[in-house]
Design a protein around this motif. Sequence first.
Motif, PDB file in Angstrom:
ATOM      1  N   HIS A   1      37.467  59.435  45.852  1.00 31.06           N
ATOM      2  CA  HIS A   1      37.967  58.389  46.182  1.00 31.06           C
ATOM      3  C   HIS A   1      37.605  56.570  46.209  1.00 31.06           C
ATOM      4  CE1 HIS A   1      38.176  61.090  50.265  1.00 31.06           C
ATOM      5  NE2 HIS A   1      38.540  61.568  49.374  1.00 31.06           N
ATOM      6  N   GLU A   2      36.274  56.759  45.756  1.00 31.50           N
ATOM      7  CA  GLU A   2      35.963  55.054  45.827  1.00 31.50           C
ATOM      8  C   GLU A   2      35.488  54.909  44.300  1.00 31.50           C
ATOM      9  OE1 GLU A   2      35.824  53.465  47.868  1.00 31.50           O
ATOM     10  OE2 GLU A   2      35.877  54.569  49.965  1.00 31.50           O
ATOM     11  N   GLY A   3      34.973  55.740  43.987  1.00 35.43           N
ATOM     12  CA  GLY A   3      34.885  54.979  42.105  1.00 35.43           C
ATOM     13  C   GLY A   3      36.460  54.876  40.989  1.00 35.43           C
ATOM     14  N   LEU A   4      37.142  56.104  41.901  1.00 37.55           N
ATOM     15  CA  LEU A   4      38.262  56.084  40.752  1.00 37.55           C
ATOM     16  C   LEU A   4      39.364  54.381  41.321  1.00 37.55           C
ATOM     17  CD1 LEU A   4      39.373  59.842  40.960  1.00 37.55           C
ATOM     18  CD2 LEU A   4      38.712  58.809  38.497  1.00 37.55           C
ATOM     19  N   GLY A   5      38.927  54.947  42.919  1.00 37.99           N
ATOM     20  CA  GLY A   5      40.212  53.626  43.952  1.00 37.99           C
ATOM     21  C   GLY A   5      39.239  52.498  43.111  1.00 37.99           C
ATOM     22  N   SER A   6      38.268  52.531  42.937  1.00 39.86           N
ATOM     23  CA  SER A   6      37.667  51.358  42.744  1.00 39.86           C
ATOM     24  C   SER A   6      38.163  50.531  40.948  1.00 39.86           C
ATOM     25  CB  SER A   6      36.394  51.519  42.705  1.00 39.86           C
ATOM     26  OG  SER A   6      35.393  50.636  43.672  1.00 39.86           O
ATOM     27  N   TYR A   7      37.919  51.783  40.132  1.00 37.99           N
ATOM     28  CA  TYR A   7      39.130  51.444  38.707  1.00 37.99           C
ATOM     29  C   TYR A   7      39.815  51.068  38.244  1.00 37.99           C
ATOM     30  CZ  TYR A   7      39.249  52.294  33.523  1.00 37.99           C
ATOM     31  OH  TYR A   7      39.774  51.836  32.521  1.00 37.99           O
ATOM     32  N   MET A   8      40.636  51.307  39.982  1.00 40.44           N
ATOM     33  CA  MET A   8      42.122  50.553  39.694  1.00 40.44           C
ATOM     34  C   MET A   8      42.697  48.741  40.257  1.00 40.44           C
ATOM     35  SD  MET A   8      44.463  52.663  39.682  1.00 40.44           S
ATOM     36  CE  MET A   8      43.422  53.858  38.506  1.00 40.44           C
ATOM     37  N   GLN A   9      40.796  48.366  40.536  1.00 40.65           N
ATOM     38  CA  GLN A   9      40.309  46.996  40.336  1.00 40.65           C
ATOM     39  C   GLN A   9      40.307  46.215  39.038  1.00 40.65           C
ATOM     40  OE1 GLN A   9      38.730  45.834  43.966  1.00 40.65           O
ATOM     41  NE2 GLN A   9      38.360  44.573  43.119  1.00 40.65           N
ATOM     42  N   PRO A  10      39.711  46.601  37.798  1.00 39.15           N
ATOM     43  CA  PRO A  10      39.661  46.180  36.901  1.00 39.15           C
ATOM     44  C   PRO A  10      41.639  46.242  35.989  1.00 39.15           C
ATOM     45  CG  PRO A  10      37.483  47.054  37.220  1.00 39.15           C
ATOM     46  CD  PRO A  10      38.607  47.903  38.102  1.00 39.15           C
ATOM     47  N   LEU A  11      41.988  47.802  36.003  1.00 40.94           N
ATOM     48  CA  LEU A  11      43.211  48.334  35.995  1.00 40.94           C
ATOM     49  C   LEU A  11      44.630  47.268  36.382  1.00 40.94           C
ATOM     50  CD1 LEU A  11      43.143  52.281  35.602  1.00 40.94           C
ATOM     51  CD2 LEU A  11      42.911  50.342  33.549  1.00 40.94           C
ATOM     52  N   TYR A  12      44.211  46.850  37.674  1.00 39.21           N
ATOM     53  CA  TYR A  12      45.549  45.450  38.307  1.00 39.21           C
ATOM     54  C   TYR A  12      45.548  44.586  37.791  1.00 39.21           C
ATOM     55  CZ  TYR A  12      48.522  44.084  41.823  1.00 39.21           C
ATOM     56  OH  TYR A  12      48.976  42.968  42.494  1.00 39.21           O
TER      57      TYR A  12
END
Length: 478
Positions: free
Chosen positions: A348-359
């Motif tokens: 949830h939190e790691g994959l979710g947090s990786y969406m921030q750099p990708l965004y």
Amino acid sequence: MAGAAFIANSAMAQDRNAQGGPESSAFTLQTDQPRTPEQEAVRFDKADISLTILPEQKAMRGVGVLDFTALAPVDRLVVELDALFDVSDVQVDGQTIARDGWSNPEGRMTIQLPRTLQAGETTSLRIAYGGQPRTARRAPWNGGWVWATAPTGEPWIATAVQLDGCDLIFPCIDNSNAEPRQVDIHITAPSNLSAPANGTFQGKTDNGDGTTTWNWTVRHPNIYAVNVTVGPYEEVSGDYQSRFGNVIPMHFWHLKSDKPEDVQRLFAEFPQMLDFFEQTVGPYPFGYEKMGVVETPHLGMEHQTINAYGNAFKQDERGYDWLLQHEFSHEWFANQLTNWNADDMWLHEGLGSYMQPLYARWLRGERYMQRELANQREGLLNRAPIVSRTSKTVDQVYNDPTGPGGDIYSKGSLVTHTLRMTLGDADFFRALRILVYGRPDPEPGNFTPQTRSTPEFNEIVNSVTGRNYDWFFNAYLY
Ligand SMILES: [Zn+2]
């Protein structure tokens, strides 16, 4: 949930939420504990939850009707319900259960069935309850009910129970493998307030006594996603034309005291974020319901199709609202893909947090992604593996000194970046889609929510690449 690393950013939200009150049992305060054999012997078909909110008493009255199908012979039902609530009536299939036929000593409630249920048979459990629920000590990190006052003076109420569980709100099976297939929600509140909730709006009824009942229905909600949010809201809405051909309704309930330019600026980020996630990961999982956001007194929470937003429209150097983006990422990584056990919560939190750099990369280019990744390197704990491969409660993952704590966020993101660099985009995103949707070619309507573990992700990566990546999971996660 917004990460512990962000707590310093939310001092205002913390102070506003500092509350005391009666304490729930140690059992109730844990979530994702192993199910009992009776709980594993039933399928949770539907919950119908009616909640009357009493802001002046900081109390509520509730009726929960839970429908189950037996998967094996079972002669007792076991559900979780906070023992802070007084239970006034228990019925099974319309028949009242005598007081000695049920017990709820510590918040794990056992109800003796009038007769043994055979596999395939259905039963309906009705529990009437009420009282003062647990107040959140520091929502969302120490959760429960938040009784706040809006700037315009009206009650402003929210719940956030990721670390504590659905049993602080309604009778449920407080385990991530026990998502009900459908939840109908009826919230009765003073008529000058609004009660946006999960899923699809089913209309509201003026009860003629100064209260209004708001009706909602949601399919496959994450167990900690069902929530109560009541406040003096105004609503903005619009439609998003998806690249997958469907039209996704977008709704934002904000305080009526907000500045219109703040509201418009944040609402303008909704279609951008939908665009990013649909292009990067795949279809918005709940397009048949809505993208929903509601302003809350606490910082945030990934309530399915009604994300809690409490970031006060703050702008920073990122150029987008990180809190909205983080909670929205959880529609894919938490609500569509749900961890098998809290031990896998980095999904949830790691994959979710990786969406921030990708965004950041999607919005502004590679350098901005690198800056966000560099920021995520600050403050890593490295005190325990991200995944222990033992059953854990959410509290143990976040707060136990032997658990990974905040590393499930930033370190999880950095590990995900390393995995993407190792596999290359084609294999990485194919594996990600299979993990999230159960198939590489998701389209609206061809997938249902998935419950997955870290070893299953490892197997998916091995299968997609045709190579053995056990070493990667051993080195970085276990
Ligand atoms: Zn989160």
